[in-house]
Write a protein that holds these residues in place. Structure first.
Motif, PDB file in Angstrom:
ATOM      1  N   ASN A   1       0.810  -1.217   0.000  1.00 36.15           N
ATOM      2  CA  ASN A   1       0.000   0.000   0.000  1.00 36.15           C
ATOM      3  C   ASN A   1       0.848   1.273   0.000  1.00 36.15           C
ATOM      4  O   ASN A   1       0.327   2.379   0.173  1.00 36.15           O
ATOM      5  N   THR A   2       2.138   1.135  -0.200  1.00 37.47           N
ATOM      6  CA  THR A   2       3.032   2.295  -0.249  1.00 37.47           C
ATOM      7  C   THR A   2       2.682   3.179  -1.439  1.00 37.47           C
ATOM      8  O   THR A   2       2.304   2.688  -2.515  1.00 37.47           O
TER       9      THR A   2
ATOM     10  N   LEU B   1      11.815 -15.820 -13.706  1.00 34.87           N
ATOM     11  CA  LEU B   1      12.205 -16.495 -12.464  1.00 34.87           C
ATOM     12  C   LEU B   1      12.560 -15.484 -11.370  1.00 34.87           C
ATOM     13  O   LEU B   1      13.555 -15.605 -10.662  1.00 34.87           O
ATOM     14  N   THR B   2      11.687 -14.484 -11.250  1.00 32.48           N
ATOM     15  CA  THR B   2      11.880 -13.423 -10.252  1.00 32.48           C
ATOM     16  C   THR B   2      10.539 -13.143  -9.571  1.00 32.48           C
ATOM     17  O   THR B   2       9.528 -12.946 -10.251  1.00 32.48           O
ATOM     18  N   ALA B   3      10.535 -13.126  -8.242  1.00 30.69           N
ATOM     19  CA  ALA B   3       9.306 -12.864  -7.491  1.00 30.69           C
ATOM     20  C   ALA B   3       9.538 -11.742  -6.483  1.00 30.69           C
ATOM     21  O   ALA B   3      10.620 -11.632  -5.908  1.00 30.69           O
ATOM     22  N   PRO B   4       8.509 -10.883  -6.276  1.00 28.05           N
ATOM     23  CA  PRO B   4       8.652  -9.797  -5.296  1.00 28.05           C
ATOM     24  C   PRO B   4       8.450 -10.298  -3.867  1.00 28.05           C
ATOM     25  O   PRO B   4       7.696 -11.250  -3.632  1.00 28.05           O
ATOM     26  N   LEU B   5       9.127  -9.641  -2.929  1.00 37.47           N
ATOM     27  CA  LEU B   5       8.977  -9.974  -1.512  1.00 37.47           C
ATOM     28  C   LEU B   5       8.408  -8.823  -0.701  1.00 37.47           C
ATOM     29  O   LEU B   5       7.592  -9.025   0.199  1.00 37.47           O
ATOM     30  N   ALA B   6       8.857  -7.598  -1.003  1.00 37.96           N
ATOM     31  CA  ALA B   6       8.409  -6.442  -0.220  1.00 37.96           C
ATOM     32  C   ALA B   6       8.749  -5.160  -0.968  1.00 37.96           C
ATOM     33  O   ALA B   6       9.672  -5.115  -1.790  1.00 37.96           O
ATOM     34  N   VAL B   7       7.965  -4.105  -0.668  1.00 40.37           N
ATOM     35  CA  VAL B   7       8.226  -2.767  -1.205  1.00 40.37           C
ATOM     36  C   VAL B   7       8.475  -1.839  -0.031  1.00 40.37           C
ATOM     37  O   VAL B   7       7.766  -1.890   0.986  1.00 40.37           O
ATOM     38  N   GLU B   8       9.465  -1.006  -0.168  1.00 37.88           N
ATOM     39  CA  GLU B   8       9.680   0.011   0.857  1.00 37.88           C
ATOM     40  C   GLU B   8      10.243   1.270   0.211  1.00 37.88           C
ATOM     41  O   GLU B   8      10.787   1.232  -0.893  1.00 37.88           O
ATOM     42  N   LYS B   9      10.073   2.379   0.929  1.00 35.81           N
ATOM     43  CA  LYS B   9      10.578   3.650   0.436  1.00 35.81           C
ATOM     44  C   LYS B   9      11.807   4.024   1.244  1.00 35.81           C
ATOM     45  O   LYS B   9      11.761   4.094   2.473  1.00 35.81           O
ATOM     46  N   LYS B  10      12.923   4.258   0.549  1.00 34.03           N
ATOM     47  CA  LYS B  10      14.175   4.633   1.199  1.00 34.03           C
ATOM     48  C   LYS B  10      14.630   5.968   0.640  1.00 34.03           C
ATOM     49  O   LYS B  10      14.910   6.076  -0.556  1.00 34.03           O
ATOM     50  N   ASN B  11      14.657   6.984   1.515  1.00 34.14           N
ATOM     51  CA  ASN B  11      15.089   8.320   1.094  1.00 34.14           C
ATOM     52  C   ASN B  11      14.279   8.823  -0.098  1.00 34.14           C
ATOM     53  O   ASN B  11      14.808   9.417  -1.039  1.00 34.14           O
ATOM     54  N   GLY B  12      12.974   8.535  -0.056  1.00 35.55           N
ATOM     55  CA  GLY B  12      12.085   9.013  -1.110  1.00 35.55           C
ATOM     56  C   GLY B  12      12.108   8.167  -2.369  1.00 35.55           C
ATOM     57  O   GLY B  12      11.413   8.481  -3.335  1.00 35.55           O
ATOM     58  N   ILE B  13      12.913   7.110  -2.380  1.00 39.03           N
ATOM     59  CA  ILE B  13      13.013   6.247  -3.557  1.00 39.03           C
ATOM     60  C   ILE B  13      12.418   4.891  -3.224  1.00 39.03           C
ATOM     61  O   ILE B  13      12.718   4.288  -2.185  1.00 39.03           O
ATOM     62  N   LEU B  14      11.561   4.387  -4.125  1.00 36.56           N
ATOM     63  CA  LEU B  14      11.000   3.059  -3.925  1.00 36.56           C
ATOM     64  C   LEU B  14      12.049   1.986  -4.176  1.00 36.56           C
ATOM     65  O   LEU B  14      12.923   2.136  -5.040  1.00 36.56           O
ATOM     66  N   SER B  15      11.924   0.889  -3.436  1.00 33.04           N
ATOM     67  CA  SER B  15      12.804  -0.254  -3.650  1.00 33.04           C
ATOM     68  C   SER B  15      11.962  -1.523  -3.541  1.00 33.04           C
ATOM     69  O   SER B  15      11.202  -1.690  -2.578  1.00 33.04           O
ATOM     70  N   LEU B  16      12.088  -2.375  -4.528  1.00 37.97           N
ATOM     71  CA  LEU B  16      11.358  -3.637  -4.530  1.00 37.97           C
ATOM     72  C   LEU B  16      12.342  -4.765  -4.228  1.00 37.97           C
ATOM     73  O   LEU B  16      13.285  -5.005  -4.985  1.00 37.97           O
ATOM     74  N   ARG B  17      12.130  -5.406  -3.072  1.00 34.72           N
ATOM     75  CA  ARG B  17      12.986  -6.533  -2.717  1.00 34.72           C
ATOM     76  C   ARG B  17      12.439  -7.785  -3.392  1.00 34.72           C
ATOM     77  O   ARG B  17      11.250  -8.098  -3.303  1.00 34.72           O
ATOM     78  N   CYS B  18      13.326  -8.525  -4.086  1.00 34.42           N
ATOM     79  CA  CYS B  18      12.924  -9.690  -4.878  1.00 34.42           C
ATOM     80  C   CYS B  18      13.751 -10.910  -4.498  1.00 34.42           C
ATOM     81  O   CYS B  18      14.731 -10.814  -3.756  1.00 34.42           O
ATOM     82  N   ILE B  19      13.338 -12.038  -5.029  1.00 41.03           N
ATOM     83  CA  ILE B  19      14.088 -13.274  -4.838  1.00 41.03           C
ATOM     84  C   ILE B  19      14.058 -14.071  -6.131  1.00 41.03           C
ATOM     85  O   ILE B  19      13.062 -14.038  -6.874  1.00 41.03           O
ATOM     86  N   GLU B  20      15.148 -14.739  -6.417  1.00 41.69           N
ATOM     87  CA  GLU B  20      15.203 -15.579  -7.605  1.00 41.69           C
ATOM     88  C   GLU B  20      14.431 -16.875  -7.350  1.00 41.69           C
ATOM     89  O   GLU B  20      14.345 -17.351  -6.226  1.00 41.69           O
TER      90      GLU B  20
END
Length: 682
Positions: free
Chosen positions: A302-303, A382-401
């Protein structure tokens, strides 16, 4: 003439003594099926479809076309026991029938589009007639001709020669031709008003297709639509570069021109209750679409800057502002994911699609995937998302192979996380497009049953729910699906609703028996002998810079010259006698199974040498009607039994081509043929 007294199905009748049981039963109003019997010809007794049960004694079965009546005869000509015998006979016949009732493109199409017929009309320069013909199956030729995933083309027999027919492009061409040259949709005449009222919930392809056919049947139709325009997911889930707004408006507005009243901005369950509709209308069709996105179920979903594919595409369709920045990640592998990615490209973003399986498992259309990649979309498999977070105003999508494990219930190999392979991808927006579902809480007001998936439970044949008079079609009944299937479901629901409103038994659209020579790789090679190779029509498109810089339609349409040349490539598969074939009629009535008896069947054979008559020996059922007609009516002996036993075929003696005989093309053989084995050429 002397008469005899007999019993038919336990009832007394008096009939002439020289009659066969078949003719006697017919004279008394009973129908007995027969494939080999022709009134003006001698009897032959080959198909045994006319089997009847003789009462008394051993209760044996006899062929009604040959056995004469006799005083005191008691015969059973219909009923379950007789039908079982006849079904065995027809199963034996169709098991040895090498022919297609319908072209494979038609039997594969969810809407049963009359492909062979509209190709022939275009080849003859009769595009407006072709447009009218397509409307018998769907009112949305221009829409489906742009966005259908083309299952018909995968089964097109032309694949065995060179390339499949451009069926989808041709539907679009026909619709565009009508719009350009007629100026408006050419609609059929409506039936007289019936006084019956139907409420339809949802103005998408299922609801408006049903509205079209119900209005033509003379019913008063009111559609309730939550949005301010019709089209459903076609308008709010498919980008305009694939399906322009004006095309949607043209074809959906045509439905309203039949007198269909669409109540826009009216949400059932909010602005009006479903229960009120059921009380005020004679029938109700639930045709709500799957417009609720499936959550990715990851932390930070919901970010700000995270969108669902449906919401993102809907904002663009409604011209609402959306800020995705310059680096977009799209999660998913379906058409919505690809549409979202290509839309983001047009907004100036660098786009990467993340999919947890490989391309082979990707549900999106292969063509659309290729187009996305051509436009610069990168795809990481062969890539799946794990979490979304905002760092210093920039989005980052954490993924796993991921790696592929064992196959799941859908037949696709399940993705398994690779331990220790987590990584992060910086971005300006994330678009989750992993599916959509139906959310219709107000359905409970109608008292109908739901499936375990939350869709509306219906009879699969009639689309009627557990409550009489309430029907459902489209995504709310099937789950999220393709538009052509939704449009077809709307038409089928309309057929059942019409039966219901007329007080008839609700049985749904008739489903005819369809003989098939097999799948594409099973069809005899002889079918393609002497077929010349001819390249498929290629759709003209905008240049890449123009494509990526705006939302103008990419494909510009076939020219008339291209379309008529393409129509000439059609192999005209299927049987010309399919709508008037006694074999198909009885196979349908008796529920024949072409594969009940396994084993070798006739090979495909064609004699097309004669200017007036065509013979397809694989369709022959050895009834000899053609041989008898030629000999008894014309006094010729042009056709005869060739071969012995299983290999027997009806052909000119010694297998000579028909063109080398004295055949004058009178067509008597074709007239008496109960299948399409002998056809009088048009």
């Amino acid at each position: 003439m002397a008469r005899v007294n007999i019993k038919i199905n336990g009832k007394d009748h008096s009939v002439p003594e020289d009659m066969t049981i078949l003719r006697a039963a017919e004279s008394c109003g009973y129908e007995i099926p027969s494939l080999c019997n022709v009134r003006e010809l001698s009897s032959y007794t080959s198909c045994l479809m006319c089997a009847v049960k003789i009462d008394g004694g051993k209760g044996i079965f006899r062929p009604a076309c040959h056995m004469k009546v006799a005083e005191g005869l008691s015969v059973i000509v219909s009923g379950d026991e007789v039908d079982r015998v006849r079904k065995t006979c027809i199963n034996l016949i169709v098991a040895d029938h090498c022919g297609d009732c319908l072209p494979p493109c038609v039997s594969t199409c969810p809407a049963g589009m009359p492909v062979k017929e509209f190709m022939s009309l275009v080849a003859d320069g009769k595009e407006l007639e072709a447009a009218a013909l397509i409307r018998e199956k769907s009112p949305f030729a221009g829409i489906l001709g742009r966005i259908c995933p083309r299952p018909c083309e995968e089964e097109c027999r032309r694949n065995r020669v060179d390339e499949p027919m451009a069926i989808c492009y041709m539907k679009r061409y026909i619709a565009d031709f009508e719009r350009k040259h007629a100026g408006d949709a050419i609609l059929p005449e409506k039936s007289a008003p019936t006084g019956k009222k139907v409420a339809i919930i949802g103005a998408g392809p299922a609801g408006m297709s049903a509205a079209y056919y119900l209005a033509l049947a003379g019913h008063s139709v009111t559609v309730f639509e939550a949005h301010d325009k019709s089209g459903g997911m076609l308008r709010y889930g498919i980008p305009f570069y694939r399906l322009p707004d004006d095309i949607l408006s043209y074809e959906f507005d045509a439905v309203e021109k039949l007198g269909v009243d669409v109540k826009y901005n009216t949400a059932v369950g909010k602005d009006i209750s479903a229960a009120a509709l059921a009380a005020d209308f004679d029938a109700v069709l639930i045709a709500a679409g799957a417009q609720v996105p499936t959550a990715m179920r990851i932390d930070g979903e919901n970010t700000e800057g995270v969108y669902s594919g449906i919401d993102f595409l809907g904002r663009i369709a409604e011209n609402r502002p959306v800020d995705i920045g310059s680096k977009v990640l799209v999660v998913g592998g379906g058409n919505t994911a690809i549409d979202s990615a290509r839309t983001a490209v047009r907004l100036g973003a660098d786009v990467t699609v993340l999919y947890r399986r490989t391309r082979e498992e990707m549900p999106a259309s292969s063509f659309e995937i290729d187009e996305a990649m051509a436009e610069g979309v990168d795809i990481r498999y062969l890539t799946a998302p794990l979490a979304v977070e905002k760092k210093n105003g920039i989005l980052s999508l954490r993924c796993i192979e991921m790696r592929l494990g064992e196959a799941d219930a859908s037949g696709r190999r399940s993705p398994v996380p690779v331990e220790g392979s987590e990584f992060e991808l910086p971005c300006t927006a994330v678009i989750g497009a992993i599916g959509q579902k139906v959310m219709v809480p107000w359905v409970k007001e109608l008292g109908v049953e739901l499936t375990g998936r939350g869709t509306v439970q219906t009879d699969p044949r009639t689309l009627m729910t557990s409550r009489p008079g309430i029907f459902a079609s489209g995504d709310c009944q099937s789950g999220a699906d393709i538009a052509v299937r939704a449009s077809a479901a709307g038409r089928k629901a309309a057929f059942s609703i019409n039966q219901y409103l007329k007080g008839e038994s609700v049985t749904g659209e008739p489903v005819m028996f369809n003989s098939s020579m097999g799948s594409l790789d099973e069809v005899p090679e002889a079918l393609f002998a002497d077929k010349e190779r001819a390249s498929r029509a290629q759709m003209p498109v905008l240049g890449m810079n123009a494509r990526k810089s705006g939302f103008d339609e990419i494909e510009t349409g076939l020219t008339t010259e291209m379309a008529r040349r393409e129509a000439a490539r059609c192999l005209r598969c299927g049987c010309d006698k399919a709508d008037d074939c006694r074999l198909r009629k009885y196979a349908t009535e008796l529920g024949a199974d072409q594969h009940y008896f396994d084993g070798k069947h006739k090979d495909y054979g064609l004699d097309d040498t004669h200017s007036d008559i065509r013979i397809e020996t694989g369709k022959c059922i050895s009834c000899s009607a053609c041989v008898r007609a030629c000999a008894e009516i014309k006094k010729f002996n042009i056709l005869a039994f060739n071969g012995r036993g299983y290999k027997t075929r009806m052909l000119p003696p010694y297998g000579y081509p028909l063109a080398d005989t004295e055949c004058d093309g009178c067509g008597e053989c074709a007239r008496v043929c109960p299948t399409g084995a002998i056809i009088k050429k048009k």
